[in-house]
Design a protein around this motif. Structure first.
Motif, PDB file in Angstrom:
ATOM      1  N   ARG B  58       0.831  -1.201   0.000  1.00  0.00           N
ATOM      2  CA  ARG B  58       0.000   0.000   0.000  1.00  0.00           C
ATOM      3  C   ARG B  58       0.867   1.253   0.000  1.00  0.00           C
ATOM      4  O   ARG B  58       0.551   2.235  -0.652  1.00  0.00           O
ATOM      5  N   SER B  59       2.000   1.186   0.738  1.00  0.00           N
ATOM      6  CA  SER B  59       2.891   2.352   0.778  1.00  0.00           C
ATOM      7  C   SER B  59       3.404   2.702  -0.607  1.00  0.00           C
ATOM      8  O   SER B  59       3.621   3.863  -0.917  1.00  0.00           O
ATOM      9  N   LEU B  60       3.603   1.692  -1.448  1.00  0.00           N
ATOM     10  CA  LEU B  60       4.154   1.932  -2.781  1.00  0.00           C
ATOM     11  C   LEU B  60       3.268   2.843  -3.607  1.00  0.00           C
ATOM     12  O   LEU B  60       3.745   3.612  -4.429  1.00  0.00           O
ATOM     13  N   PHE B  61       1.958   2.730  -3.409  1.00  0.00           N
ATOM     14  CA  PHE B  61       1.051   3.514  -4.224  1.00  0.00           C
ATOM     15  C   PHE B  61       0.444   4.668  -3.433  1.00  0.00           C
ATOM     16  O   PHE B  61      -0.643   5.127  -3.728  1.00  0.00           O
ATOM     17  N   GLY B  62       1.186   5.122  -2.423  1.00  0.00           N
ATOM     18  CA  GLY B  62       0.753   6.302  -1.692  1.00  0.00           C
ATOM     19  C   GLY B  62      -0.395   6.055  -0.740  1.00  0.00           C
ATOM     20  O   GLY B  62      -1.068   6.985  -0.333  1.00  0.00           O
ATOM     21  N   GLY B  63      -0.641   4.794  -0.398  1.00  0.00           N
ATOM     22  CA  GLY B  63      -1.781   4.475   0.459  1.00  0.00           C
ATOM     23  C   GLY B  63      -1.561   4.848   1.911  1.00  0.00           C
ATOM     24  O   GLY B  63      -2.498   5.180   2.616  1.00  0.00           O
ATOM     25  N   ASN B  64      -0.309   4.777   2.392  1.00  0.00           N
ATOM     26  CA  ASN B  64      -0.027   5.072   3.792  1.00  0.00           C
ATOM     27  C   ASN B  64       0.629   6.428   3.944  1.00  0.00           C
ATOM     28  O   ASN B  64       1.329   6.876   3.037  1.00  0.00           O
ATOM     29  N   ALA B  65       0.456   7.028   5.100  1.00  0.00           N
ATOM     30  CA  ALA B  65       1.161   8.274   5.369  1.00  0.00           C
ATOM     31  C   ALA B  65       2.660   7.987   5.398  1.00  0.00           C
ATOM     32  O   ALA B  65       3.099   7.013   5.986  1.00  0.00           O
ATOM     33  N   GLY B  66       3.444   8.822   4.743  1.00  0.00           N
ATOM     34  CA  GLY B  66       4.885   8.620   4.735  1.00  0.00           C
ATOM     35  C   GLY B  66       5.354   7.677   3.638  1.00  0.00           C
ATOM     36  O   GLY B  66       6.549   7.500   3.448  1.00  0.00           O
ATOM     37  N   GLY B  67       4.419   7.044   2.934  1.00  0.00           N
ATOM     38  CA  GLY B  67       4.802   6.173   1.835  1.00  0.00           C
ATOM     39  C   GLY B  67       5.167   6.981   0.601  1.00  0.00           C
ATOM     40  O   GLY B  67       4.958   8.186   0.550  1.00  0.00           O
TER      41      GLY B  67
END
Lengths: 293, 134
Positions: B58-67
């Motif tokens: 999820r972080s890869l596609f901007g899903g998480n804060a700080g990703g």
């Protein structure tokens, strides 16, 4: 080929490429030579003139010469291993193998990945307590090994990652060479009753000599740049056990900011490499092709 | 071909395939771990040995804060690669055609020297050229 000399229409073909290369290559080279005669460092970042002081200093810099010897040993070692493995794999999937298209593609995959990222993955694999390498080996009763923290094992690890990454390149060139070989010598050898081993040493290997030299030379040139694997896996450590020339120059230039000194190391390294690789190329050519051409 | 030979052949192919594929499998299984899962010792099979999580993906596609959003950097490298290849194909094929079709001579510089100059460039150490950025 028409008349010689420099006609405008001929220059129109050559000059765009030549001039852009000259701009990209020659200017930095001359600039680096100039920097190497300056005392450019973090405190005095300017192009003053200190003559050959840097070169005199590197002459007695044993760490540089050790890193160069280490680089030579590691590059030669990995390239030999890669050549043997690559040739073996190319022979294996050359013909008479099921699903050879699949295996050929599979064997090429490591080459297409980014070295730095694969080195990071390898570092996690080789991590002593958290990585799977020691964990899996312990299942069959081996280890644990200090993959990255003892000098001998660290060199082995760096070489293993290099072999993993670049054997596919060797494999690709040698397989392309094997596929393009003519069929007649093999038919003649079969009619004369030569077995597989005899056929390999008397037909396949000699026919492959030019391709082999090309592949080995390209890999030697590439392997002499060995740097990012070392940077990620061991940072040259433990101590200086895996420090190659490229990494030492990087430390001197971009970490200690002795730009002038690092430039003189670069130039020395470049000259040594050009001379060494030329000699190696000639020797390979003489020993593998030698009298027959 | 004897049975033993065939067996050894496929054994060698299998062993090398395992060596090639292992880092990718390890990266794949690690990609479904959380930070705690990574630092808790080597585990391999999701659900059985660790609880898989899509946090990393999820972080890869901007899903998480700080990703980070991977799409933008990916497009950037695509632009760089395509335009660099495009330029070098034009320059390179022009020079290659010229060098193979015509004879150049300027002083002591002849075709062979020019060809050597062109193909010798990859052999230079990238680090040697990096200092000009300072």
């Amino acid at each position: 080929m028409g008349e010689t000399g420099l006609r405008p229409y001929k220059l129109a073909f050559l000059l765009p490429g030549l001039l852009s290369l000259l701009a990209i290559i020659l200017f930095p080279l001359i600039f680096t030579i100039r920097v190497s005669t300056s005392g450019w460092d973090a405190i005095t970042p300017d192009l003053n003139w200190i003559g050959g002081t840097n070169y005199a200093a590197l002459w007695i810099d044993t760490r540089f010469w050790e890193s160069l010897a280490r680089l030579g040993a590691m590059a030669t070692g990995t390239v030999i291993i890669q050549y043997v493995l690559g040739f073996g794999l190319a022979l294996l999937v050359w013909h008479d193998v099921k699903a050879r298209r699949f295996f050929r593609l599979l064997f090429l995959i490591p080459m297409m990945t980014t070295p730095v990222i694969m080195s990071v993955i390898w570092r996690t694999i080789l991590h002593e307590s958290l990585g799977p390498a020691n964990n899996l080996l312990q299942l069959i009763g081996l280890g644990p090994y200090p993959w990255l923290t003892s000098s001998g094992w660290a060199v082995t690890s760096v070489m293993m990652v290099e072999v993993w990454q670049w054997t596919p390149f060797m494999f690709l060139l040698l397989l392309a060479g094997l596929i393009s070989l003519p069929r007649e010598p093999f038919l003649a050898a079969a009619i004369d009753g030569a077995g597989p081993i005899r056929t390999f040493f008397n037909v396949t290997f000699p026919l492959m000599a030019p391709v082999s030299i090309g592949a080995i030379m390209i890999r030697l040139i590439e392997a002499s740049k060995l740097m990012e694997t070392v940077y990620v896996l061991t940072s040259g450590g433990p101590g200086t056990a895996t420090e190659t020339s490229g990494y030492y120059i990087y430390i001197k230039g971009l970490r200690d900011f002795n730009i002038g000194y690092a430039a003189s190391l670069s130039i020395t390294y470049l000259v040594i490499m050009i001379v060494l690789l030329t000699v190696v190329g000639k020797l390979l050519h003489r020993s593998l092709i030698g009298g027959r051409n | 071909m004897s049975r033993l030979y065939v067996f050894l052949k496929y054994l060698a192919i299998t062993l090398w395939s395992i060596f090639v594929i292992t880092p990718f499998l390890w990266a794949l299984t690690t990609s479904f771990k959380t930070a705690n899962g990574v630092t808790g010792g080597p585990t391999y099979i999701p659900w059985l040995q660790y609880e898989p999580s899509l946090h990393g993906w999820r972080s890869l596609f901007g899903g998480n804060a700080g990703g980070i959003d991977i799409v933008k950097p990916y497009i950037d490298s695509l632009i760089v690669t395509v335009s660099a290849s495009f330029i070098s194909i034009i320059l390179g094929s022009l020079a290659a055609y010229g060098l193979s079709r015509f004879t150049y001579r300027a002083g002591f510089v002849k075709n062979a020297d020019l060809i050597f100059f062109f193909i010798s460039q990859p052999s230079c150490h990238p680090l040697s050229w990096r200092y000009r950025f300072f």
